[in-house]
Design a protein around this motif. Structure first.
Motif, mmCIF file in Angstrom:
data_model
loop_
_atom_site.group_PDB
_atom_site.id
_atom_site.type_symbol
_atom_site.label_atom_id
_atom_site.label_comp_id
_atom_site.label_asym_id
_atom_site.label_seq_id
_atom_site.Cartn_x
_atom_site.Cartn_y
_atom_site.Cartn_z
ATOM 1 N N VAL A 58 -38.837 -19.268 -36.831
ATOM 2 C CA VAL A 58 -40.074 -19.786 -36.668
ATOM 3 C C VAL A 58 -41.116 -19.910 -37.496
ATOM 4 O O VAL A 58 -40.989 -19.437 -38.684
ATOM 5 N N TRP A 96 -33.399 -23.896 -30.587
ATOM 6 C CA TRP A 96 -33.870 -25.097 -31.165
ATOM 7 C C TRP A 96 -34.391 -24.846 -32.564
ATOM 8 O O TRP A 96 -34.136 -25.504 -33.496
ATOM 9 N N THR A 97 -35.371 -23.829 -32.767
ATOM 10 C CA THR A 97 -36.015 -23.546 -33.955
ATOM 11 C C THR A 97 -35.000 -23.125 -34.837
ATOM 12 O O THR A 97 -35.069 -23.317 -36.056
ATOM 13 N N THR A 101 -45.251 -30.198 -36.091
ATOM 14 C CA THR A 101 -43.785 -29.993 -35.628
ATOM 15 C C THR A 101 -43.358 -31.239 -35.458
ATOM 16 O O THR A 101 -41.900 -31.425 -35.708
ATOM 17 N N ARG A 139 -36.019 -21.140 -28.685
ATOM 18 C CA ARG A 139 -35.384 -20.118 -29.713
ATOM 19 C C ARG A 139 -34.272 -20.808 -30.406
ATOM 20 O O ARG A 139 -34.150 -20.985 -31.926
ATOM 21 N N LEU A 148 -44.757 -24.090 -35.264
ATOM 22 C CA LEU A 148 -43.533 -23.891 -34.446
ATOM 23 C C LEU A 148 -44.096 -23.334 -33.048
ATOM 24 O O LEU A 148 -43.799 -23.552 -31.919
ATOM 25 N N PHE A 163 -34.832 -25.208 -38.109
ATOM 26 C CA PHE A 163 -35.776 -24.708 -38.973
ATOM 27 C C PHE A 163 -35.173 -23.344 -39.512
ATOM 28 O O PHE A 163 -35.664 -22.876 -40.652
ATOM 29 N N THR A 192 -37.707 -13.415 -32.884
ATOM 30 C CA THR A 192 -37.234 -14.426 -33.796
ATOM 31 C C THR A 192 -37.682 -14.061 -35.268
ATOM 32 O O THR A 192 -38.918 -13.909 -35.483
ATOM 33 N N SER A 208 -44.958 -24.187 -29.232
ATOM 34 C CA SER A 208 -44.240 -23.623 -28.043
ATOM 35 C C SER A 208 -45.321 -23.336 -27.130
ATOM 36 O O SER A 208 -44.864 -23.351 -25.891
#
Length: 249
Positions: A224, A216-217, A81, A214, A228, A221, A154, A232
């Protein structure tokens, strides 16, 4: 029992030499009990507290056991990551970096800071007068509970890989309910064995972390991936140890 064995097979170094079913019920059960695998790792790590070692040596052993017993799975996700995110490339290039088995410079620098920082922070917490062994047990538990909650809420970033496969196999509602129940159990134990201020603070920090990670991902990206999710776990554990250091010092 099949779900327990699957959890040991995928998330620990314990040898489970069996061909286990990968049906929806088993995978859902595996993620539902995953936090207890973290609790088992934390409980085993508590054994080093009985040795009359310095806080630095004890902190190092706690961090080392966490990596060894999980097979370095989450640490590997953190490295990949870091390589992908700090490349500052577009999303497709970041996915290519995540899938690349080679480790780049950013991954090396990030994991060095993570390991050294974690050892130092854990050592500092061990040195405080208010330290309790339950912290060593519950922090790996909370980090895995956070992962299951994040995974249930997610979508996956790509239509391939283990995360995508497992996402299609789980009953997200059951995993979500199990994650909430696991959080409630962990916070109740933490409050009962230490004090409720620590439990409430942990609840706030974990909730904030889930929301921020969440977002940020999704932003960087689009969802998830297995890497990732592994990252976390490592990042949330550091955040919880820092929280303890601020509370107890």
């Amino acid at each position: 029992m099949k779900s327990i064995l699957l959890a040991f097979q995928f998330f620990t170094v314990l040898p489970v030499n069996k061909n286990l079913p990968m049906d929806k019920r088993s995978i859902t059960g595996m993620y539902s009990i995953f936090p207890w695998i973290g609790g088992g790792i934390g409980a085993f790590s508590c054994l080093v507290l009985y040795f009359d070692w310095s806080s630095l040596m004890t902190g190092f052993c706690i961090v080392l056991l966490g990596v060894v017993l999980s097979g370095g799975l989450h640490m590997d996700g953190f490295i990949d990551t870091s390589d992908a995110f700090f490349s500052y490339k577009d999303r497709l290039k970041r996915f290519e970096i995540l899938e690349d088995p080679r480790v780049g410079a950013f991954g090396v620098m990030a994991v060095v800071f993570l390991v050294f920082g974690k050892v130092i922070i854990v050592s500092e917490v061990l040195s405080t007068d208010s330290f309790h062994w339950v912290f060593v047990w519950l922090i790996p538990f909370f980090s895995r509970a956070m992962l299951t909650l994040l995974f249930s809420l997610t979508n996956t970033a790509k239509a391939s890989g283990l995360a995508y496969y497992f996402k299609g196999k789980i009953n997200a509602n059951i995993v979500l309910i199990a994650a909430i129940c696991n959080f409630a159990i962990g916070l109740a134990v933490l409050g009962w064995m230490t004090n409720w201020m620590v439990a409430v603070t942990f609840a706030v920090v974990l909730f904030a972390f889930i929301c921020l990670f969440r977002n940020w991902t999704m932003k960087n990206f689009g969802g998830v991936t297995g890497d990732l999710l592994g990252a976390s776990v490592e990042i949330s554990e550091v955040m919880l140890w820092i929280t303890l250091l601020l509370l107890l010092s």
